[in-house]
Write an enzyme that holds these catalytic residues in place. Structure first.
Site, PDB file in Angstrom:
ATOM      1  N   ARG A  18       0.804  -1.218   0.000  1.00  0.00           N
ATOM      2  CA  ARG A  18       0.000   0.000   0.000  1.00  0.00           C
ATOM      3  C   ARG A  18       0.840   1.273   0.000  1.00  0.00           C
ATOM      4  O   ARG A  18       0.415   2.298  -0.556  1.00  0.00           O
ATOM      5  CB  ARG A  18      -0.946  -0.003   1.208  1.00  0.00           C
ATOM      6  N   ASP A  36     -15.884   7.980  10.587  1.00  0.00           N
ATOM      7  CA  ASP A  36     -14.691   7.188  10.352  1.00  0.00           C
ATOM      8  C   ASP A  36     -13.489   8.077  10.611  1.00  0.00           C
ATOM      9  O   ASP A  36     -13.589   9.308  10.598  1.00  0.00           O
ATOM     10  CB  ASP A  36     -14.658   6.638   8.921  1.00  0.00           C
TER      11      ASP A  36
END
Length: 270
Positions: A39, A140
């Site tokens: 990532r 979030d």
């Protein structure tokens, strides 16, 4: 960057683990080193530094706070899909909503909403089955997934459990360059409120809810952090309200005032 540098060393990975824990309270497991390397590799190249060790120093420099935010988001993003763990939605529709107080608004918080599939699923179900006015808020710690959620555009693979009736009522199918995608209709999107929130922060300002979803996130915290989060959630949940966690999670070993009603479904009893 050579092939040998496509993964951080164990020593450097430990530094990333500590960074994520200190900032977000999330524990990255040892076996996530390959995931992290995959990532972050593009960001390492983009930042024009010599490997993951230099990249760690780069993002922990106060002058590079924007890149730190990007890195944290990449390290903690998880995939989800509509009506995940459908037993929860069946219980909500068949056992909870028929018994709610008809004289007040029914309030739901999706506390780890990721890219929005969960809160949109909740909203669709409430619109079909809730006998009173309702509201859904979704939070979030990842700002990029919140932006994605507000747009409400999803690849078809994320909608495999979405009932056909709901797809036809609440979504539009993409065409031309958007073929293979669908979008939640604006009439539903505007009813949800997405906001940034770190579960380690004080929850008192969020108010009270009748139902809290916090699924597939507690597994990333240690027991001390999980206890802190549960303490906050108890204060946000109305008496007799419900807490839904993932079927892969448990509150075992934590102090709380919840009663286990069904697998991964708890009710606040005091």
């Amino acid at each position: 960057m050579s092939t040998l540098e496509t993964l951080p060393s164990e020593e450097v990975y430990t530094l990333f683990q500590k960074l994520v824990y200190d900032k977000l309270g999330i524990h990255l497991a040892k076996q996530k080193r390959m995931m992290l390397g995959h990532r972050l590799l593009k960001r390492v190249k983009h930042s024009q530094v010599n490997g993951f060790s230099d990249y760690f120093r780069f993002i922990t420099n106060p002058d590079n706070s924007n890149e730190l935010e990007v890195a944290l988001e990449l390290m903690t993003t998880n995939e989800t899909f509509f009506f995940r763990e459908e037993k929860h939605f069946e219980y909500l529709a068949n056992a909870i909503l028929p018994k709610i107080n008809p004289n007040r608004e029914y309030k739901v918080w999706s506390a780890a909403s990721s890219s929005g599939e969960e809160p949109y699923s909740i909203a669709m179900l409430l619109n079909e089955h809730c006998p009173t006015p309702w509201s859904v808020v979704a939070s979030d710690v990842n700002k990029s997934v919140l932006a994605h959620a507000r747009k409400g555009i999803y690849i078809d693979d994320r909608t495999k459990l979405l009932p056909k009736k709901y797809r036809q009522t609440y979504c539009v199918k993409g065409t031309d360059e958007f073929e293979g995608y669908m979008r939640v209709k604006p009439e539903l999107r505007k009813r949800l409120h997405f906001f940034y929130f770190n579960l380690l922060d004080n929850m008192a300002s969020l108010g009270k809810f009748d139902l809290i979803f916090i699924r597939n996130v507690m597994i990333y915290f240690d027991d001390k952090t999980r206890q802190k989060i549960i303490n906050g959630l108890q204060k946000c949940l109305n008496k007799d309200g419900y807490l839904f966690i993932s079927h892969s999670e448990t509150l075992h070993g934590l102090e709380h005032s919840f009663e286990l009603i069904k697998p991964a479904i708890y009710q606040r009893t005091s």
